[in-house]
Scaffold this active site. Structure first.
Site, PDB file in Angstrom:
ATOM      1  CG  HIS A 125      -3.564  -0.399   8.926  1.00  0.00           C
ATOM      2  ND1 HIS A 125      -3.504   0.107   7.648  1.00  0.00           N
ATOM      3  CD2 HIS A 125      -2.731  -1.490   8.938  1.00  0.00           C
ATOM      4  CE1 HIS A 125      -2.680  -0.630   6.921  1.00  0.00           C
ATOM      5  NE2 HIS A 125      -2.203  -1.607   7.683  1.00  0.00           N
ATOM      6  CB  CYS A 150      -5.350   0.378   4.781  1.00  0.00           C
ATOM      7  SG  CYS A 150      -6.486   1.382   5.778  1.00  0.00           S
ATOM      8  CG  ASP A 200       0.011  -4.401   7.429  1.00  0.00           C
ATOM      9  OD1 ASP A 200      -0.306  -3.452   6.682  1.00  0.00           O
ATOM     10  OD2 ASP A 200       0.291  -4.236   8.632  1.00  0.00           O
ATOM     11  CD  GLN A 203      -2.301   1.542   2.719  1.00  0.00           C
ATOM     12  OE1 GLN A 203      -2.376   0.616   3.521  1.00  0.00           O
ATOM     13  NE2 GLN A 203      -2.669   2.783   3.020  1.00  0.00           N
TER      14      GLN A 203
END
Length: 613
Positions: free
Chosen positions: A554, A473, A569, A467
């Protein structure tokens, strides 16, 4: 008709602000609209520190406008209207005036005390003897501070690893630690400010009219500046020695104190040389071309390429004066960092004017280059997505989420509540506060030598992308969940199918780059983000909860791939294996990990991607 009346019900936020309008206006008058004081009030009301971008966005103030006020020597301020609008934007539907009246009155009292202390400090003078004693203590304080020593050791390790890397050209700016890791690895002004702030004893703070919660660094810098102005003074010499020692401890580069401003001609010569290089049309064109060259990769890699160009210009500028020509290319970068720190702390505005603005031109030129970076990558604002199945299903259907799956709310982590989700679960999205602990672990991972990084998520692992767009996100997590669906459920049409097909053989960073440049996705993301119950446009970054008083949130995703539970992630650089799992136990195994990772902090929300009813 000649007159038309439109009636509207007042929102809960408007009612709450109206109920505390009188003390709010007293607070605004007391602090004269000071944005820092307003941020303190909002933080006191929320019970936690609010990031500056959120404070600015709540009041609909452009951060660049505040920066311009600071650069002009003014105190950043907000009007009454901006302040009240910010309060309305910050409150939740359930907030009432009664909840915050006491907090506001307390902040008014504290603000009045701060103002009284400030007036008293204006009358405080520090003798030369006391100033020399404080200056001498700074270096002793730096060498004795265990936390600082640990920080210096970590940064020094990064530099030592760079020097010891086989085949690395020490004159190649693209490999400099300040480029590969971050320009912050050579930043010294923050360290020096912290040393000034923690130097005074309680008795000295009392004598200087500094309240326990008031920051002492700015006061000390201002009072000591007059004694540091003369390059031949003991304080100026001691400050140069401190910066020389600090540069050596941080980077391993040797900067003789006599080239750190003792001869102002050295500073002026390199300042002019760097400013001329950065302002040249050819350099500006090179920066623009680099920022727009998608073949270089995502924003982070293009920004690093521009930082390398900046470092190259700094290295070249060292030839502008005989005393600095013997410096190594990277030592020149460290020299500019040390001069920047000295100009911030030893040469405040009034002193710089007396010295004809040392290093002023080059700092302005560097800021102009970094402003171009901001214009290219950070002015395009993505709104945060609300952690809500309706929002994610809405966006997913727009992008081609297969009809056979849907996002579901996970109402709790108990087995009975997990069993309410239809199975088998294909992916789990987790939304949680982006804590400093999480950021530290990401930074530690980024700075770790490549030899210590595993190969998780490499060839043969799940589909993973990084990202690089702030607030993306939620969409990145949606892509991760969809990209790793079982073969029979994978998307066959729409944006998701096209994007996954186009980026199938790309690296995680190349996938991030493709997302950065996708205007269709940005439009769909922002249109969907505004459909939730949360006023996401009030937030400068991250995804809030029901109130701006929540921390920046997040999204990450958990998927099953070849018997392994993977954590995806986008802020990391690769997928992370978290243990064994099966499709039938993916949700329960994820819930167990969430409980372990959050260590009792239950501010978390889960959504599952599972078969549609």
């Amino acid at each position: 008709p000649p007159h038309h009346h439109r009636f509207a019900m007042a929102t809960p936020q408007e009612v709450a602000v109206e109920g505390m309008k009188e003390p709010l206006l007293r607070f605004h008058a007391c602090c004269e609209g000071d944005v820092a004081s307003i941020a303190g009030l909002l933080s006191a009301m929320s019970g936690q520190q609010l990031p500056p971008p959120i404070v600015c966005s709540l009041m609909n103030i452009d951060p660049d406008a505040l920066t311009a006020q600071v650069e002009a020597g003014k105190t950043p301020s907000a009007t009454e209207e901006q302040f009240l609008n910010g309060m309305r934007a910050a409150l939740d539907d359930n907030d009432t005036a009664e909840m915050y009246l006491g907090v506001i009155e307390k902040q008014i009292t504290l603000e009045e005390q701060r103002r009284a202390n400030a007036a008293a400090r204006e009358k405080v003078t520090i003798s030369q003897e006391k100033a020399e004693e404080l200056q001498e203590r700074l270096l002793e304080h730096a060498k004795a501070d265990e936390q600082l020593r640990a920080h210096l050791s970590n940064i020094r390790h990064v530099h030592d690893a760079w020097r010891e890397s086989a085949g690395v050209d020490p004159s190649d700016p693209s490999k400099f630690p300040s480029v590969v890791a971050s320009p912050q690895v050579v930043a010294m002004e923050g360290i020096l400010k912290a040393l000034h702030s923690s130097l005074l004893s309680p008795e000295e703070r009392l004598a200087f009219s500094l309240a326990p919660e008031e920051e002492a660094g700015g006061f000390l810098v201002e009072r000591l500046a007059a004694y540091r102005q003369d390059a031949a003074s003991p304080l100026a010499a001691s400050m140069r020695s401190l910066c020389s020692w600090l540069a050596g401890e941080l980077t391993g580069e040797t900067l003789p104190p006599d080239i750190l401003g003792q001869d102002s001609e050295v500073v002026r010569a390199l300042d002019a040389a760097l400013a001329a290089s950065l302002s040249a049309p050819d350099f500006q064109a090179q920066v623009s071309a680099t920022l727009g060259d998608v073949s270089l990769g995502p924003a982070s890699l293009r920004i690093a390429a521009v930082e390398a160009q900046l470092c190259g210009a700094m290295a070249h500028a060292r030839h502008a004066h005989p005393l600095t020509r013997s410096l190594s290319p990277y030592a020149a970068v460290v020299w500019f960092a040390a001069i920047r720190a000295l100009s911030e702390l030893a040469w405040p505005h009034q002193v710089q004017e007396a010295l004809e603005g040392l290093d002023k031109a080059s700092r302005a030129a560097v800021k102009a280059v970094r402003r171009k970076i901001g214009d290219r990558f950070f002015r395009k604002k993505w709104l945060p997505l609300e952690s809500n199945p309706e929002v994610f299903n809405g966006l997913g259907r727009q992008l081609g989420l297969p009809a056979g799956v849907a996002f579901y709310e996970v109402f709790g982590l108990d087995p009975d509540l997990l069993a309410m989700v239809p199975g088998p679960v294909e992916g789990v999205l987790v939304c949680f506060p982006l804590t400093q602990r999480h950021k530290d672990s990401l930074l530690e991972h980024k700075l770790a030598p490549l030899s210590k990084q595993g190969a998780e998520g490499a060839e043969g692992g799940p589909y993973f992308m990084q990202q690089s767009v702030p607030n993306a996100c939620g969409t990145v997590a949606l892509i991760h969940a969809t990209a790793n669906l079982s073969a029979e459920l994978s998307p066959t049409e729409g944006w998701l199918a096209r994007f996954l097909s186009k980026t199938k053989s790309n690296s995680p960073s190349e996938r991030a780059c493709a997302l950065e440049e996708d205007e269709e996705l940005a439009h769909a993301h922002n249109a969907t983000a505004q459909l939730g119950d949360t006023r996401v446009q009030d937030f400068g970054q991250g995804a809030p909860g029901g109130s701006a008083f929540n921390e920046v949130l997040h999204f990450i995703c958990f998927v099953h791939h070849q018997g392994v539970l993977y954590e995806l992630d986008g802020l990391s650089d690769r997928a992370r294996g978290r243990g064994a799992t099966r499709p039938a136990t993916l949700l329960a195994d994820t819930a167990k990990l969430v409980l372990e990772d959050l260590q009792g902090d239950m501010r978390v929300n889960l959504m599952a991607l599972a078969p549609a009813h």
